[in-house]
Design an enzyme around this catalytic site. Structure first.
Site, PDB file in Angstrom:
ATOM      1  CG  HIS A 128     -19.254 -11.609 -56.504  1.00  8.60           C
ATOM      2  ND1 HIS A 128     -19.663 -10.430 -55.952  1.00  8.60           N
ATOM      3  CD2 HIS A 128     -18.027 -11.868 -55.973  1.00  8.60           C
ATOM      4  CE1 HIS A 128     -18.720  -9.989 -55.118  1.00  8.60           C
ATOM      5  NE2 HIS A 128     -17.732 -10.830 -55.098  1.00  8.60           N
ATOM      6  CG  HIS A 200     -13.952  -8.752 -57.306  1.00  9.77           C
ATOM      7  ND1 HIS A 200     -12.843  -9.192 -56.606  1.00  9.77           N
ATOM      8  CD2 HIS A 200     -15.011  -9.046 -56.522  1.00  9.77           C
ATOM      9  CE1 HIS A 200     -13.227  -9.756 -55.484  1.00  9.77           C
ATOM     10  NE2 HIS A 200     -14.546  -9.672 -55.404  1.00  9.77           N
ATOM     11  CD  GLU A 339     -15.498  -6.358 -54.067  1.00 10.05           C
ATOM     12  OE1 GLU A 339     -16.537  -6.933 -54.427  1.00 10.05           O
ATOM     13  OE2 GLU A 339     -14.777  -6.796 -53.157  1.00 10.05           O
TER      14      GLU A 339
HETATM   15  C1  GLA Z   1     -16.108 -10.260 -52.424  1.00 11.56           C
HETATM   16  C2  GLA Z   1     -16.731 -10.882 -51.249  1.00 11.56           C
HETATM   17  C3  GLA Z   1     -15.760 -11.771 -50.571  1.00 11.56           C
HETATM   18  C4  GLA Z   1     -15.222 -12.792 -51.511  1.00 11.56           C
HETATM   19  C5  GLA Z   1     -14.608 -12.120 -52.689  1.00 11.56           C
HETATM   20  C6  GLA Z   1     -14.160 -13.138 -53.702  1.00 11.56           C
HETATM   21  O1  GLA Z   1     -15.249  -9.260 -52.078  1.00 11.56           O
HETATM   22  O2  GLA Z   1     -17.273  -9.937 -50.344  1.00 11.56           O
HETATM   23  O3  GLA Z   1     -16.376 -12.388 -49.490  1.00 11.56           O
HETATM   24  O4  GLA Z   1     -16.259 -13.618 -51.953  1.00 11.56           O
HETATM   25  O5  GLA Z   1     -15.521 -11.237 -53.280  1.00 11.56           O
HETATM   26  O6  GLA Z   1     -13.385 -14.156 -53.166  1.00 11.56           O
END
Ligand code: GLA
Length: 374
Positions: A128, A200, A339
């Site tokens: 991210h 997110h 997402e």
């Molecule tokens: C995304 C990732 C997860 C986790 C979340 C945040 O969805 O794929 O593994 O890191 O973000 O906690």
């Protein structure tokens, strides 16, 4: 670097001016400021509201009716920025993640023979956008009362978090009278760079803090997914979901198969995977990605997108330590994220659709979260 306050004040002045100067035709976007951060509340004709802040381009709340007309906030998060920044765990509640949403293997990729290295913030990978990703920076905001929208812009500098190129990006949130949040992402760069922007938000259609999401019925418009290794990096294969717990082609409760004996579920601690959306040959076209129905309240969320993939993450890392905006704790699987995105680790996966944005090209993607009841 200018202090945050110096950057925000002129911008707030403009926003305030535009709000004051425009005729108030009952739809003006409400703007508040506190500690030099802006908060925007979009409202529509049905009383639905969406609260957004320019910190992390976060959606702080989404208030929608159930089938009886009772309003509830169905997005996990907090009421103030300090709670986002001081939390013992920061699971990206409501934020825009970037420059590259999802994982890049070992934090390395190569463009035009040059290798780039990113911070390993999710060992052994980069997740991210790095340590200070787009979810933790202050965006510049402007409102458009005519279209009931807020646009947040951010210039990520060449080399920031290890990524190449000055990336000028923006996200526009628009609330329609059809109870839809339309999200437009735009970006340009002056050097070739990977980019993968996504939203997110953690949803719980019963209401934030109202227990787990395991009873929500989910349909994902995808016959294939991208299985991962134990570090959640795709293997590169895109097998069919048919006959596996990953088959959501027909709606089923999220919890139905989540405890099945399955290596992929073990790696993810539940669902934390990318699905290859069925685009019907229409790459880049807006198509339905997923529908979620919550039987108790009747609330429905439909997600449509121009993107080729969808990461469905069901809050496996939530563990009750975080207490949300109304004082309720966020339990294990107390929210889910849908997402819309390109596939994880695309910069290192020659067979995945490219995520490299070149100078002179424009990155433009769109996702819609539409709410209704059944
Ligand atoms: C995304 C990732 C997860 C986790 C979340 C945040 O969805 O794929 O593994 O890191 O973000 O906690």
């Amino acid at each position: 670097m200018k202090p945050i306050s110096a950057i925000l004040r002129p911008c707030f002045g403009l926003v305030l001016m535009s709000v004051l100067l425009l005729p108030q035709v009952g739809k003006a976007v409400e703007v508040e400021t506190a500690d030099d951060i802006q908060f925007y509340t979009l409202k529509n004709a049905n009383g639905m509201t969406v609260r957004i802040t320019n910190y992390g381009a976060i959606i702080m709340s989404i208030v929608v009716p159930d089938r009886e007309g009772n309003m509830a906030d169905i997005a996990l998060g907090y009421n103030d920025i300090a709670s986002y920044t001081n939390a013992v765990d920061k699971p990206y509640f409501g934020a825009v993640v970037g420059r590259y949403g999802n994982r890049i293997a070992k934090g390395k990729f190569t463009i035009d023979d040059q290798e780039y290295s990113l911070a390993i913030n999710n060992p052994p990978n980069s997740l991210h956008g790095g340590i200070i990703g787009f979810d933790k920076v202050i965006w510049n905001g402007s409102v458009d009362d005519e279209t009931n929208a807020v646009t947040l812009s951010y210039l990520a500098k060449d080399g920031e978090e290890g990524y190449p190129g000055n990336l000028n990006c923006s996200v526009t949130y628009r609330l329609t009278d059809e109870n839809a949040i339309e999200i437009d992402y735009l970006a340009t760069t002056d050097k070739a760079t990977p980019i993968n922007l996504t939203q997110h938000t953690y949803f719980n259609l019963k209401g934030e803090g109202e227990g787990t999401i395991l009873g929500h019925e989910l349909m994902i418009n995808a016959r294939r997914f991208t299985p991962v290794d134990e570090t959640l990096i795709p293997t590169g294969k895109t097998p069919a979901v048919q006959g596996t717990p990953f088959d959501f082609t027909t709606a089923k409760p999220i919890g139905r198969d989540i405890a099945a004996e399955n290596e992929q579920l073990k790696f993810g601690g539940g669902y934390d995977h990318n699905w290859v959306l069925d685009k019907g040959g229409q790459t880049g076209e807006m198509t339905l990605a997923a529908t979620v129905y919550e039987p108790k309240t009747g609330r429905v969320l439909e997600v449509s997108t121009t993107e080729p993939g969808l990461q469905f993450y069901c809050g496996n890392f939530l563990d009750g330590r975080l207490t949300g905006k109304s004082g309720k704790s966020y339990v294990h699987r107390g929210g889910f994220c849908l997402e819309t995105q390109h596939y994880p680790d695309s910069p290192n996966q020659p067979n995945f659709p490219s995520t490299i944005l070149k100078p002179d090209d424009e990155y433009a993607t769109k996702t819609i979260f539409k709410f209704s009841t059944r």
